[in-house]
Design an enzyme around this catalytic site. Structure first.
Site, PDB file in Angstrom:
ATOM      1  N   ASN A 183      -2.168  -8.601  -2.050  1.00  7.17           N
ATOM      2  CA  ASN A 183      -3.162  -8.474  -3.126  1.00  7.17           C
ATOM      3  C   ASN A 183      -3.073  -7.149  -3.879  1.00  7.17           C
ATOM      4  OD1 ASN A 183      -4.112  -7.664  -0.429  1.00  7.17           O
ATOM      5  ND2 ASN A 183      -5.961  -6.997  -1.482  1.00  7.17           N
ATOM      6  N   HIS A 184      -2.479  -6.108  -3.265  1.00 11.85           N
ATOM      7  CA  HIS A 184      -2.398  -4.812  -3.974  1.00 11.85           C
ATOM      8  C   HIS A 184      -1.115  -4.643  -4.792  1.00 11.85           C
ATOM      9  CE1 HIS A 184      -6.065  -3.000  -2.556  1.00 11.85           C
ATOM     10  NE2 HIS A 184      -5.783  -3.353  -1.311  1.00 11.85           N
ATOM     11  N   ASN A 220       0.820  -1.219   0.000  1.00  6.56           N
ATOM     12  CA  ASN A 220       0.000   0.000   0.000  1.00  6.56           C
ATOM     13  C   ASN A 220       0.850   1.263   0.000  1.00  6.56           C
ATOM     14  OD1 ASN A 220      -1.488  -2.007   2.289  1.00  6.56           O
ATOM     15  ND2 ASN A 220      -2.733  -1.384   0.550  1.00  6.56           N
TER      16      ASN A 220
HETATM   17 FE   FE2 Z   1      -2.362  -3.854   3.049  1.00  8.26          FE
HETATM   18 FE   FE2 Z   2      -3.649  -6.666   1.386  1.00  4.63          FE
END
Ligand code: FE2
Ligand code: FE2
Length: 271
Positions: A67-68, A40
């Site tokens: 996931n990012h 992030n």
């Molecule tokens: Fe995160």
């Molecule tokens: Fe995540």
């Protein structure tokens, strides 16, 4: 040996605080390797080369993700240029790798591995069988092994802790952005925590501007998720291990506000 693991760095507020804190933390706690989850780091979603390099420059040795990782498209190219940035190893077919061998300040090799859970998340390959295969491939290359298990469900993370107990040095959970208080060394010698928490603005809903999130919950209408700014904190853990056995001897939770970081910086400067 002491490994500092920093939880998901969120946007500029997270980066700024982490960048000012890494060297003082290393000096104060006698840290030998610094690992941080950076999924992030770029505006709350993803990672860019420029930001990755700035995080490496502040003293972060290895960058994990989740996931990012692909939210900024340039990550697809950057991860192939930067082996110290890893992605979940159970993506069936993706650029980059799910592990890296790093050298700690002690001279010992440390394997850092990244996996993603499947409960309430994208259906990647099975993380439990994938990690078994990854450990077979890495056999004999590093005694100290740290696993970042990026997952939503506490049950899946706890199960992974037991799955790897005695086989790796530490299993640290990431992704929920909320620090769990269940850190312990499991009976087989693996340090474990369900989630280390995020390093970013805590005057927020898991890093996002709270007004935007509240409006979305109240109305159901879409809104742009902007990164919040207030009350940045660093959340992470310090894992202590015997490099001869690769087993953990301790795990300590960290939660530092801006004031804590300022005090640490002046204490280190005075010593
Ligand atoms: Fe995160
Ligand atoms: Fe995540």
């Amino acid at each position: 040996m002491r490994i500092l693991f920093i939880g998901d760095i969120v946007g500029k507020p997270g980066r700024t605080l982490v960048q000012s804190a890494v060297r003082p933390l290393v000096s104060h706690y006698g840290i030998d390797l610094v690992v941080a989850n950076v999924e992030n780091a770029a505006g709350g979603n993803g990672i860019t080369r420029e930001i990755g390099e700035s995080l490496r420059d502040c003293g972060i040795d290895v960058m994990t993700s989740g996931n990012h990782i692909w939210d900024k498209r340039e990550a697809l190219d950057y991860i192939e240029l930067e082996p110290r940035l890893i992605r979940p190893g159970n993506y069936p077919d993706a650029p980059g790798l799910g592990h890296v061998l790093a050298q700690a300040a002690t001279g010992d090799t440390v394997a850092v591995l990244n996996l993603m859970g499947r409960v309430f998340m994208a259906p990647l390959d099975n993380p439990f069988t994938t990690i078994d295969a990854m450990l077979v491939k890495l056999a004999g290359q590093a005694r100290v092994i740290l696993v970042d298990f990026h997952a939503e469900a506490t049950s899946e993370k706890i199960a992974m802790g037991w799955h790897l107990d005695g086989r790796v040095t530490a299993v640290v959970g990431t992704h929920t952005h909320v620090q769990a208080a269940d850190e312990r060394v499991l009976p087989g010698g693996t340090a474990y925590i369900t989630d280390v928490g995020m390093s970013g603005p805590h005057d927020s809903v898991i890093g996002v501007d709270k007004q935007v999130v509240l409006k979305r919950f109240k109305t159901g209408l879409p809104g742009r998720f902007d990164t919040a700014r207030g009350d940045p904190r660093i959340h992470g853990v310090i894992v202590t291990t015997d490099p001869e056995t690769g087993l953990a001897t301790g795990i300590e939770r960290l939660s530092l506000t801006q004031a804590d970081v300022d005090a640490l910086r002046s204490a280190v400067a005075d010593s």
